[in-house]
Motif scaffolding. Structure first.
Motif, PDB file in Angstrom:
ATOM      1  N   GLN A 133       0.743  -1.113  -0.058  1.00  0.00           N
ATOM      2  CA  GLN A 133      -0.009  -0.147   0.029  1.00  0.00           C
ATOM      3  C   GLN A 133       0.917   1.377  -0.171  1.00  0.00           C
ATOM      4  O   GLN A 133       0.545   2.330  -0.650  1.00  0.00           O
ATOM      5  N   VAL A 134       1.840   1.288   0.615  1.00  0.00           N
ATOM      6  CA  VAL A 134       2.489   2.520   0.730  1.00  0.00           C
ATOM      7  C   VAL A 134       3.453   2.758  -0.292  1.00  0.00           C
ATOM      8  O   VAL A 134       3.806   3.808  -0.925  1.00  0.00           O
ATOM      9  N   MET A 135       3.849   1.562  -0.897  1.00  0.00           N
ATOM     10  CA  MET A 135       4.833   1.499  -2.234  1.00  0.00           C
ATOM     11  C   MET A 135       3.988   2.114  -3.270  1.00  0.00           C
ATOM     12  O   MET A 135       4.336   2.731  -4.236  1.00  0.00           O
ATOM     13  N   GLU A 136       2.890   1.444  -3.402  1.00  0.00           N
ATOM     14  CA  GLU A 136       1.825   1.819  -4.354  1.00  0.00           C
ATOM     15  C   GLU A 136       1.742   3.625  -4.500  1.00  0.00           C
ATOM     16  O   GLU A 136       1.555   4.194  -5.549  1.00  0.00           O
ATOM     17  N   LEU A 137       1.320   4.021  -3.318  1.00  0.00           N
ATOM     18  CA  LEU A 137       1.264   5.374  -3.256  1.00  0.00           C
ATOM     19  C   LEU A 137       2.476   6.153  -3.268  1.00  0.00           C
ATOM     20  O   LEU A 137       2.448   7.250  -4.202  1.00  0.00           O
ATOM     21  N   ALA A 138       3.469   5.564  -2.956  1.00  0.00           N
ATOM     22  CA  ALA A 138       4.804   6.309  -3.186  1.00  0.00           C
ATOM     23  C   ALA A 138       5.126   6.551  -4.729  1.00  0.00           C
ATOM     24  O   ALA A 138       5.595   7.459  -5.289  1.00  0.00           O
TER      25      ALA A 138
END
Length: 180
Positions: free
Chosen positions: A97-102
């Protein structure tokens, strides 16, 4: 009952000091002895993507701006640093989730995404590709080969970098601690 998860992009300059300290503590916990003060400094100055559950930080990634020379072409890169998930929350999709938003942030403000990792298999399903060319660092007026970094470099190509040849050389500017 689990509290609501909140995923947010926060400019580093505007981050709440408590959340900033929680991010640093999470990185220290996630990386143990492999996360130095220099590693933390490298994560500062850009944005932080944070995933919280209630008041608890459960996942974090930083994206900082770096200018990279790729085969003689200078690109503004979103460089990913300090990807961390609370050890007791791993394998629950929070890192994803954090990598997709990043990655969305990188696509919105940069020409290329780059990161260095020993866990390529985590990033490949998210669209990151292994860098195939040689890596270098520029400092004190000279270019130094960083062959030990080659296997860990990955790129996120899109828009201005979509057709970029991954076998080109890639060069970053020297910095204190790990250059990549």
């Amino acid at each position: 009952m689990a509290e609501h998860l909140a995923l947010t992009v926060v400019p580093d300059a505007a981050i709440d000091p408590t959340l900033r300290e929680a991010a640093r503590a999470l990185c220290l916990e996630a990386f143990g002895g492999e996360f130095s003060a220099d590693d933390w400094d490298h994560s500062c100055g850009g944005v932080r993507v944070v995933l919280t559950e209630g008041s608890e930080l459960v996942a974090h990634v930083a994206v900082v701006d770096r200018r990279l020379d790729v085969g003689g072409r200078v690109l503004d890169a979103g460089y990913v640093e300090a990807v961390a998930v609370a050890p007791d929350r791993r394998r629950q999709g929070m890192g994803r989730q954090v990598m997709e938003l990043a990655a969305s942030h990188v696509r919105a403000v940069s020409e290329l995404g780059v990161l260095s990792t020993s866990r390529q298999s985590f990033y490949e399903p998210l669209g990151w590709e292994r860098w195939l060319g040689p890596s270098f660092v520029r400092g004190s007026g000279r270019l130094v080969r960083t062959a030990d970094e080659d296997a860990g470099l990955m790129a996120l190509r899109f828009g201005p970098s979509a057709g970029l040849d991954l076998s080109f050389s890639i060069t970053c500017e020297s910095r204190i601690g790990d250059d990549w």
